[in-house]
Scaffold this motif. Sequence first.
Motif, mmCIF file in Angstrom:
data_model
loop_
_atom_site.group_PDB
_atom_site.id
_atom_site.type_symbol
_atom_site.label_atom_id
_atom_site.label_comp_id
_atom_site.label_asym_id
_atom_site.label_seq_id
_atom_site.Cartn_x
_atom_site.Cartn_y
_atom_site.Cartn_z
ATOM 1 N N LEU A 47 0.837 -1.199 0.000
ATOM 2 C CA LEU A 47 0.000 0.000 0.000
ATOM 3 C C LEU A 47 0.869 1.246 0.000
ATOM 4 N N MET A 48 1.919 1.186 0.777
ATOM 5 C CA MET A 48 2.804 2.343 0.847
ATOM 6 C C MET A 48 3.451 2.569 -0.516
ATOM 7 N N GLY A 49 3.886 1.472 -1.141
ATOM 8 C CA GLY A 49 4.446 1.579 -2.483
ATOM 9 C C GLY A 49 3.425 2.164 -3.441
ATOM 10 N N LEU A 50 2.229 1.635 -3.392
ATOM 11 C CA LEU A 50 1.159 2.089 -4.273
ATOM 12 C C LEU A 50 0.816 3.545 -3.993
ATOM 13 N N GLY A 51 0.810 3.885 -2.690
ATOM 14 C CA GLY A 51 0.453 5.248 -2.300
ATOM 15 C C GLY A 51 1.428 6.281 -2.824
ATOM 16 N N THR A 52 2.672 5.868 -3.069
ATOM 17 C CA THR A 52 3.650 6.833 -3.559
ATOM 18 C C THR A 52 3.474 7.101 -5.047
ATOM 19 N N VAL A 53 2.749 6.210 -5.747
ATOM 20 C CA VAL A 53 2.660 6.343 -7.208
ATOM 21 C C VAL A 53 2.059 7.682 -7.638
ATOM 22 N N ASP B 262 11.314 12.533 -4.998
ATOM 23 C CA ASP B 262 11.457 12.833 -6.409
ATOM 24 C C ASP B 262 10.961 11.597 -7.171
ATOM 25 N N PRO B 263 10.380 11.767 -8.377
ATOM 26 C CA PRO B 263 9.812 10.587 -9.046
ATOM 27 C C PRO B 263 10.785 9.408 -9.139
ATOM 28 N N LYS B 264 12.048 9.722 -9.384
ATOM 29 C CA LYS B 264 13.030 8.640 -9.506
ATOM 30 C C LYS B 264 13.204 7.928 -8.159
ATOM 31 N N GLU B 265 13.270 8.709 -7.117
ATOM 32 C CA GLU B 265 13.405 8.113 -5.782
ATOM 33 C C GLU B 265 12.168 7.284 -5.467
ATOM 34 N N THR B 266 11.008 7.852 -5.797
ATOM 35 C CA THR B 266 9.765 7.154 -5.509
ATOM 36 C C THR B 266 9.736 5.792 -6.187
ATOM 37 N N TRP B 267 10.127 5.776 -7.452
ATOM 38 C CA TRP B 267 10.062 4.490 -8.162
ATOM 39 C C TRP B 267 11.182 3.543 -7.751
ATOM 40 N N SER B 268 12.300 4.059 -7.294
ATOM 41 C CA SER B 268 13.316 3.150 -6.731
ATOM 42 C C SER B 268 12.737 2.473 -5.508
ATOM 43 N N PHE B 269 12.023 3.262 -4.724
ATOM 44 C CA PHE B 269 11.407 2.715 -3.516
ATOM 45 C C PHE B 269 10.359 1.663 -3.889
ATOM 46 N N ILE B 270 9.527 1.993 -4.879
ATOM 47 C CA ILE B 270 8.495 1.039 -5.289
ATOM 48 C C ILE B 270 9.145 -0.258 -5.784
ATOM 49 N N THR B 271 10.196 -0.107 -6.560
ATOM 50 C CA THR B 271 10.904 -1.282 -7.064
ATOM 51 C C THR B 271 11.438 -2.118 -5.899
ATOM 52 N N TRP B 272 12.003 -1.448 -4.940
ATOM 53 C CA TRP B 272 12.571 -2.120 -3.767
ATOM 54 C C TRP B 272 11.477 -2.874 -3.015
ATOM 55 N N VAL B 273 10.354 -2.198 -2.819
ATOM 56 C CA VAL B 273 9.229 -2.828 -2.133
ATOM 57 C C VAL B 273 8.761 -4.054 -2.911
ATOM 58 N N ALA B 274 8.693 -3.929 -4.230
ATOM 59 C CA ALA B 274 8.198 -5.042 -5.037
ATOM 60 C C ALA B 274 9.151 -6.237 -4.943
ATOM 61 N N ALA B 299 8.072 -6.522 -10.282
ATOM 62 C CA ALA B 299 9.176 -5.731 -9.733
ATOM 63 C C ALA B 299 10.135 -5.320 -10.850
ATOM 64 N N PHE B 300 10.413 -6.245 -11.748
ATOM 65 C CA PHE B 300 11.311 -5.936 -12.853
ATOM 66 C C PHE B 300 10.685 -4.862 -13.744
ATOM 67 N N GLY B 301 9.371 -4.956 -13.921
ATOM 68 C CA GLY B 301 8.665 -3.925 -14.681
ATOM 69 C C GLY B 301 8.828 -2.555 -14.026
ATOM 70 N N CYS B 302 8.729 -2.509 -12.690
ATOM 71 C CA CYS B 302 8.939 -1.248 -11.975
ATOM 72 C C CYS B 302 10.349 -0.725 -12.217
ATOM 73 N N LEU B 303 11.295 -1.645 -12.200
ATOM 74 C CA LEU B 303 12.700 -1.265 -12.415
ATOM 75 C C LEU B 303 12.861 -0.628 -13.791
ATOM 76 N N LEU B 304 12.288 -1.282 -14.811
ATOM 77 C CA LEU B 304 12.408 -0.756 -16.173
ATOM 78 C C LEU B 304 11.664 0.573 -16.298
ATOM 79 N N PHE B 305 10.486 0.631 -15.673
ATOM 80 C CA PHE B 305 9.727 1.877 -15.760
ATOM 81 C C PHE B 305 10.515 3.002 -15.100
ATOM 82 N N ASN B 306 11.127 2.699 -13.983
ATOM 83 C CA ASN B 306 11.921 3.700 -13.294
ATOM 84 C C ASN B 306 13.042 4.184 -14.195
ATOM 85 N N PHE B 307 13.578 3.263 -14.960
ATOM 86 C CA PHE B 307 14.733 3.599 -15.780
ATOM 87 C C PHE B 307 14.343 4.370 -17.036
#
Lengths: 527, 322
Positions: A47-53, B262-274, B299-307
């Motif tokens: 959720l936290m990950g999703l919430g950041t999107v 920052d969007p890049k940081e956010t998606w690194s975090f999302i990738t990490w979470v995934a 998760a790999f998709g998040c990584l590519l999207f981040n990139f």
Amino acid sequence: MSVDAPEAEAAPQAPEERPAGMGAVGWLRWGWRQLTSMRTALVLLFLMGLGTVPGSFLPQRPLAPEKVTKFFDDHKIIAPVLDRMSMFDVFSAPWFAAIYILLFISLGGCVLPRSRQHLQHIRSRPPQAPRNLDRLPQTASYETDAAPGDVLAEARKVLKDRRFRVDEHGDSVAAEKGYLRETGNLVFHLALLILLFAVGSGAAFGYKGNVLVTEGEGFSNTLTSYDAFKGGREFSSSGLPPFTVWLDSFTAQYLPDGPNRGQPISFSAKIRYQDGLKAAVRPYDLQVNHPLKVGGARVYLLGHGYSPQFTVRDGHGQVAYQGAVPFLSTDDATYTSEGVIKVPDAQPDQLGFIGLFWPTAVPNAQGKVVSAFPAAWNPQVALFAFKGDLGLSSGAPQSVYKLETGKLKPIVMGNKTKPLAVGQTETLPGGAGSVTFNGYKQWISLQVNHDPGRVPALTAGLIAILGIVTSFLVRRRRLWVRATAPEGGRTVVEVGGLTLGGATPEFDAIVERLAGAAPKPTTPDEE
Amino acid sequence: MVDTYLANLSNQLMLGAVLLYVVAMVGYAGDIAFGRRRAEAAVPEQAKVLVGAGGPEMPASDTAGAEEPADAGGQGRGSHWGHFAILINILAWGVHGAEIVTRGMAADRVPWGNMYEFVSAIAFAAVTVYLVMLWRYKISWLGPFLMVAVVIALGIATIWLYNDPGPLRPALHSYWIAIHVTAAVTATGTFTVAGVATILYLIKSRPGTPRPGGILERVPDAETLDSVAHRTMMFAFPIWTFAIIAGAIWADSAWGRYWGWDPKETWSFITWVAYAGYLHARATAGWRGRKAAIISLIAFGCLLFNFFGINYLVSGLHSYAG
Ligand code: HEM
């Protein structure tokens, strides 16, 4: 969490049955178990990950307030709805905080009891041998002439040498090793907990201020000097250490040619600072990756721009304004900038100007002026003049970068303006006055930041990595040796091994060492 | 400031590397088409490998008892095609490395400052990981598929992302760029290898389909694939974590805060979470296998999207695209 078998270790805490007629305490206990289960934690994490999107797609107020304003202009209907859900300030939204805090509790509620269990487990003795050693994933057996007691003594020694924890139960020896795996795992999760805490409390006790400083000017670390300031929940403004910073000059260098012409190469601000009221004034070369550390805070060079200087004379011929006005870049590749001059003192009418600044003005193919380079090689401005009421007397706060044109009348518009070079003057029609472009200064935007959570957060992060690497490298393994001597027969030695997370060659080596010249061990499942 | 001779040399080495990767890909394909069948070739070797030392550690599955044959080894002494492919692959890797070094020398800085250089470095990291695993664990079955990914990536880099070497923007003037970007590139390359293995796993483990032959002939069974993917991600995850932390340290000195969503940081975090989600799922009964694998692909998709996505769709402080 039980650790008696690989399945048990890997399994999440099984979701509890709903309490039937257990009363409030039962429900509370049930709720707590749900909250602290690994599944809930993962859901919260997701959720936290999703919430950041949305925070990465929608403009965010703390990062780009002007983009939020623009979004509101472009999406009149949806923007207020999104705003109500805190979509323009996701990372300080109440629902984001809720997820964050729940995750914190959930992680804590799971990891702390687990750590206690693990501590007990480390001190406890390896579990007794199962009855049927040959059902284990790794097994071997052989016969020997040695007495069972000697075999077990030898086994103890071999296993101890290999740093197993060893215990003896009757006819068998039990050994276990690799506690570091779980330790590493717990350290990782605990470190995440500390990281969350450090980030949160750092934000609560810290502060962050932004200020724009023009060459020749300075600012003091007080609330009123900032253009924008954000203190954490626990921050009090009396905690601002008194320091002062002055900007002497700013230099930007750009690539002069080539395909990446205009790309910045270096920014450098010559500043002086005074740490406290009585301290000596010291010089500092402020650069992008070299913040100034002063008064427990850090001062960063974030941005820069041009402040064209103007002299405005009003309809009576009096100098109604003289000074440098910060313009904001609208295009960082060329530093074409926009700004506003407000002249409330002008008589008989107040004057206002919207200005365009081109650091390197050149005509483009259509004959319009554009900027060809971000450095000020040929600075020119164009001004769109207005007269009337600037609306400043109403008391409503106004942006210094925006002209409220509601009660203003344009007097010189677009195509009638001719860009001014340095030193040139434009006379406004109808005797409204004149404006002179005197030159330009540069400004820098500074960020002052104090975050007491920085170092603890970093430490926790690094410990988390150490923990997870340890946990990934170490495998927990158990090994049992049973020696029995049927009456009159040779001693039968059975060895069984259980490795959590994949077998290792170690088992075979141990068996070989124990059996000595005895026949090669059989490992049935590996044929 | 830029040495044009070296810059041109670097570009030519890039072309050479791509061509050699294509040749290696053809070689691997030839190995699949004309090499000896695994069934005939591999069995005796497997027995030897396994009884000896309990099997190589890498392809060993996590599920105790499911010690699959290391038919990884099938290639051990595969056809001439196989040997040829590996040889060319190593050569291509060397040329690729030279491309990166000359690029850095041409611009007199670390050779990862823009998208072209990042893609090149990530592909290089992926091939390096593959070659190390090839040497340790005999996973040449991964070769043809990885080569396809690498050739596509380098093709995109040369055609669309190319940028002449030049000095870095001021925000990148920090030794943390070397640390942060190296970690991010290494992790991304490793995750790419894992991604290829995961896709193969998902194909091989489709329920109800007969054992696929054809190009999957040489690919080992599903458990081994799953295990290779898992181990690879276990290697990459801490590096990715480190990359994020190093990025935070750098952001702390460059932008005035260590974390700013920052969007890049956010998606690194999302990738990490995934990826953490994948690791948990992999350790959770009922989620192992295909479900966990799909999470890892997300998760790999998040990584590519981040990139790619973040650099071109969203504007942020990480303004090195273009
Ligand atoms: C309340 C929250 C959490 C709980 C209860 C929890 C629980 C667990 C447990 C029980 C394991 C051990 C699995 C095993 O032994 O193989 C584990 C592993 C792990 N956890 Fe968590 N976890 C939580 C949050 C997190 C978070 C926030 C992360 C962040 C990325 C994370 C990352 C990991 C990783 C990388 C592993 C290693 C997986 C492996 O051993 O293969 N966990 N977690």
